[in-house]
Design a protein around this motif. Sequence first.
Motif, PDB file in Angstrom:
ATOM      1  N   GLY A 204       0.801  -1.221   0.000  1.00 54.90           N
ATOM      2  CA  GLY A 204       0.000   0.000   0.000  1.00 54.90           C
ATOM      3  C   GLY A 204       0.832   1.268   0.000  1.00 54.90           C
ATOM      4  O   GLY A 204       0.550   2.217  -0.729  1.00 54.90           O
ATOM      5  N   LYS A 205       1.894   1.306   0.810  1.00 53.26           N
ATOM      6  CA  LYS A 205       2.730   2.503   0.896  1.00 53.26           C
ATOM      7  C   LYS A 205       3.443   2.783  -0.421  1.00 53.26           C
ATOM      8  O   LYS A 205       3.576   3.931  -0.844  1.00 53.26           O
ATOM      9  CB  LYS A 205       3.751   2.345   2.021  1.00 53.26           C
ATOM     10  N   PHE A 206       3.895   1.712  -1.075  1.00 54.97           N
ATOM     11  CA  PHE A 206       4.586   1.879  -2.353  1.00 54.97           C
ATOM     12  C   PHE A 206       3.644   2.428  -3.424  1.00 54.97           C
ATOM     13  O   PHE A 206       3.983   3.355  -4.162  1.00 54.97           O
ATOM     14  CB  PHE A 206       5.175   0.539  -2.800  1.00 54.97           C
ATOM     15  N   VAL A 207       2.439   1.845  -3.503  1.00 59.00           N
ATOM     16  CA  VAL A 207       1.472   2.278  -4.522  1.00 59.00           C
ATOM     17  C   VAL A 207       1.006   3.701  -4.243  1.00 59.00           C
ATOM     18  O   VAL A 207       0.712   4.462  -5.175  1.00 59.00           O
ATOM     19  CB  VAL A 207       0.264   1.308  -4.560  1.00 59.00           C
ATOM     20  N   SER A 208       0.949   4.104  -2.969  1.00 53.41           N
ATOM     21  CA  SER A 208       0.500   5.460  -2.612  1.00 53.41           C
ATOM     22  C   SER A 208       1.367   6.538  -3.259  1.00 53.41           C
ATOM     23  O   SER A 208       0.892   7.651  -3.518  1.00 53.41           O
ATOM     24  CB  SER A 208       0.509   5.632  -1.086  1.00 53.41           C
ATOM     25  N   ARG A 209       2.633   6.219  -3.521  1.00 52.24           N
ATOM     26  CA  ARG A 209       3.528   7.214  -4.111  1.00 52.24           C
ATOM     27  C   ARG A 209       3.097   7.630  -5.515  1.00 52.24           C
ATOM     28  O   ARG A 209       3.439   8.714  -5.975  1.00 52.24           O
ATOM     29  CB  ARG A 209       4.952   6.653  -4.156  1.00 52.24           C
ATOM     30  N   LEU A 210       2.345   6.756  -6.203  1.00 52.40           N
ATOM     31  CA  LEU A 210       1.881   7.078  -7.555  1.00 52.40           C
ATOM     32  C   LEU A 210       0.853   8.201  -7.564  1.00 52.40           C
ATOM     33  O   LEU A 210       0.643   8.851  -8.583  1.00 52.40           O
ATOM     34  CB  LEU A 210       1.270   5.838  -8.217  1.00 52.40           C
ATOM     35  N   PHE A 211       0.196   8.426  -6.421  1.00 54.90           N
ATOM     36  CA  PHE A 211      -0.948   9.335  -6.373  1.00 54.90           C
ATOM     37  C   PHE A 211      -0.612  10.677  -5.733  1.00 54.90           C
ATOM     38  O   PHE A 211      -1.506  11.377  -5.263  1.00 54.90           O
ATOM     39  CB  PHE A 211      -2.106   8.664  -5.617  1.00 54.90           C
ATOM     40  N   ARG A 212       0.644  11.036  -5.729  1.00 55.39           N
ATOM     41  CA  ARG A 212       1.044  12.303  -5.119  1.00 55.39           C
ATOM     42  C   ARG A 212       0.756  13.457  -6.076  1.00 55.39           C
ATOM     43  O   ARG A 212       1.638  13.968  -6.766  1.00 55.39           O
ATOM     44  CB  ARG A 212       2.529  12.269  -4.768  1.00 55.39           C
ATOM     45  N   THR A 213      -0.487  13.838  -6.150  1.00 50.80           N
ATOM     46  CA  THR A 213      -0.886  14.988  -6.949  1.00 50.80           C
ATOM     47  C   THR A 213      -2.097  15.643  -6.298  1.00 50.80           C
ATOM     48  O   THR A 213      -2.976  14.949  -5.772  1.00 50.80           O
ATOM     49  CB  THR A 213      -1.223  14.599  -8.401  1.00 50.80           C
ATOM     50  N   LYS A 214      -2.140  16.958  -6.308  1.00 50.89           N
ATOM     51  CA  LYS A 214      -3.276  17.690  -5.750  1.00 50.89           C
ATOM     52  C   LYS A 214      -4.306  18.042  -6.814  1.00 50.89           C
ATOM     53  O   LYS A 214      -5.337  18.631  -6.513  1.00 50.89           O
ATOM     54  CB  LYS A 214      -2.776  18.963  -5.067  1.00 50.89           C
ATOM     55  N   PHE A 246     -11.244  -5.722 -10.368  1.00 54.95           N
ATOM     56  CA  PHE A 246     -11.427  -5.987  -8.939  1.00 54.95           C
ATOM     57  C   PHE A 246     -10.086  -5.970  -8.207  1.00 54.95           C
ATOM     58  O   PHE A 246      -9.960  -5.385  -7.118  1.00 54.95           O
ATOM     59  CB  PHE A 246     -12.114  -7.340  -8.739  1.00 54.95           C
ATOM     60  N   LEU A 247      -9.090  -6.587  -8.798  1.00 54.38           N
ATOM     61  CA  LEU A 247      -7.793  -6.719  -8.122  1.00 54.38           C
ATOM     62  C   LEU A 247      -7.065  -5.389  -8.007  1.00 54.38           C
ATOM     63  O   LEU A 247      -6.454  -5.098  -6.984  1.00 54.38           O
ATOM     64  CB  LEU A 247      -6.927  -7.741  -8.868  1.00 54.38           C
ATOM     65  N   ILE A 248      -7.122  -4.546  -9.051  1.00 60.62           N
ATOM     66  CA  ILE A 248      -6.461  -3.238  -8.932  1.00 60.62           C
ATOM     67  C   ILE A 248      -7.244  -2.358  -7.948  1.00 60.62           C
ATOM     68  O   ILE A 248      -6.666  -1.541  -7.230  1.00 60.62           O
ATOM     69  CB  ILE A 248      -6.310  -2.537 -10.303  1.00 60.62           C
ATOM     70  N   GLY A 249      -8.559  -2.548  -7.865  1.00 59.47           N
ATOM     71  CA  GLY A 249      -9.342  -1.848  -6.840  1.00 59.47           C
ATOM     72  C   GLY A 249      -8.937  -2.284  -5.446  1.00 59.47           C
ATOM     73  O   GLY A 249      -8.854  -1.474  -4.523  1.00 59.47           O
ATOM     74  N   LEU A 250      -8.647  -3.574  -5.297  1.00 60.02           N
ATOM     75  CA  LEU A 250      -8.182  -4.105  -4.019  1.00 60.02           C
ATOM     76  C   LEU A 250      -6.858  -3.466  -3.617  1.00 60.02           C
ATOM     77  O   LEU A 250      -6.657  -3.085  -2.463  1.00 60.02           O
ATOM     78  CB  LEU A 250      -8.011  -5.623  -4.139  1.00 60.02           C
ATOM     79  N   VAL A 251      -5.960  -3.311  -4.601  1.00 55.18           N
ATOM     80  CA  VAL A 251      -4.651  -2.700  -4.328  1.00 55.18           C
ATOM     81  C   VAL A 251      -4.809  -1.231  -3.952  1.00 55.18           C
ATOM     82  O   VAL A 251      -4.235  -0.765  -2.960  1.00 55.18           O
ATOM     83  CB  VAL A 251      -3.728  -2.842  -5.556  1.00 55.18           C
ATOM     84  N   LEU A 252      -5.596  -0.485  -4.716  1.00 58.88           N
ATOM     85  CA  LEU A 252      -5.768   0.944  -4.433  1.00 58.88           C
ATOM     86  C   LEU A 252      -6.531   1.166  -3.131  1.00 58.88           C
ATOM     87  O   LEU A 252      -6.359   2.198  -2.471  1.00 58.88           O
ATOM     88  CB  LEU A 252      -6.491   1.635  -5.594  1.00 58.88           C
ATOM     89  N   GLY A 253      -7.358   0.198  -2.750  1.00 55.67           N
ATOM     90  CA  GLY A 253      -8.068   0.303  -1.482  1.00 55.67           C
ATOM     91  C   GLY A 253      -7.141   0.191  -0.282  1.00 55.67           C
ATOM     92  O   GLY A 253      -7.521   0.553   0.831  1.00 55.67           O
TER      93      GLY A 253
END
Length: 461
Positions: A204-214, A246-253
């Motif tokens: 989760g922490k690794f994937v969160s870095r992709l969404f660093r935008t305001k 479903f699986l990418i939703g699981l990851v982003l969740g």
Amino acid sequence: MHLGEDLIVLGLLLLVAYVLGRLGKLVGLPAIPIYMIVGLLASPHTGWFPLDFESHYIELIAVFGLILLLFNLGLEFDQDEFFGNFGKLIISGGSYILINMGVGLAFGFWVGWGTREALIIAGITATSSSAIVTKLLIELRRLPNTETPMILGVTVVEDIFIAIYLAIVSVVLSGETDFWPVVAKLAIAFTFLVVMFTLARWGGKFVSRLFRTKDDELFTILFFGLAVLFAGVGEILGVTDAIGAFLIGLVLGATKYRNKIEHIAIPLRDVFAAFFFLNFGLELDPAKFPSVLGPVLIAVAMTIVLNILAGQFVARINGMGAQAGINTTVILQNRGEFALILATLSLSAGLDERIQPFAGLYVLIMAILGPILAANSERIGAMILRTGKKSKRRDRKKKRDPMLDEEIALVEAATADLDSDSRRDDTSADRTRTSIDRVVEQAMQQQAMGQEDISGDRKRD
């Protein structure tokens, strides 16, 4: 390209869906059967609509609806709840699925449409609609009920089952008959599932870095693009576009941006999913309903009976009474999006054409009958059980305190039509999630207190 007339027809269809949806809410009907009925009215097979409308114009939009339905299902999956109560959830949800799936498979073979068709029919009749279940729990003010955590737990296990089941079905529907190619496809499918579940659990922490935008626009483009991309990857790997989404939703969740993604994705899902159900109704031919009417009525009766047995069994192993089992039965018997997804997959795989009208008529009946029964489950229980004072004290929900009522009102406001309000910010979404967690926690505390009261009553007796 001149699409003026088609756009007018499509706009009229959506307006008709709005009007019927408002009427449906008066009697507690969910949106799924409403959209299907509108599609059926405009179907070229009926000729009931004054203007022609070809369903292929909205097929791609319907695919987006399917992707977002499963993407949101993965996004809303509660990993902490699942892994924190793994044993109890597996026993409750597994028992429910095993009872319905086993008899559903036997029913599918009995119908005699084919082996692959039997597997699809079993899936159609075995799993409930998590969207309808969750919405009914909120609208009927059932969140504080003692059986609600158990019901939500069953839907969580069903979500996992759907992921595994779709992976198996995609291989079966591929038409491959040689042993080793089938093994290879199953291995690829399950490897994909394991990798994505692992990433969701610990990445989760690794994937969160992709969404660093305001920038909300770029944020929306990113998660929507990932949903479509992984749907395509899932299709190529042989696990269907639905399970990829479903699986990418699981990851982003599992990221810290879950609330923000949900806030944007839910209105998108509602719009595109409307096209999915509308498109399914457009492809239905009412002339084929008589040929499947007998199997559908048997399937409806079978579903009701099995859910009575499964509901009481699951309630009993969780230490609850007969009324809690009845409440569980009527909520979980609702069928919806997953049945239609399976019917769509079977149509693209060239299976028996009767699967589509069977699924359409079955979902229409269950999605209309289910909410009506759910709204009257307490009355049904009172008539069947002839509840006295002591039985009421054991089985019916305990009296709520004013603070709990306030929390439920907040949940209802956040999950009703206000979900599409663009002014709602992440802070309010966080407050809503906190409120939901608090309500469920209080419900579980009340359940524990209720069990203590029951023990005390038995000792006094």
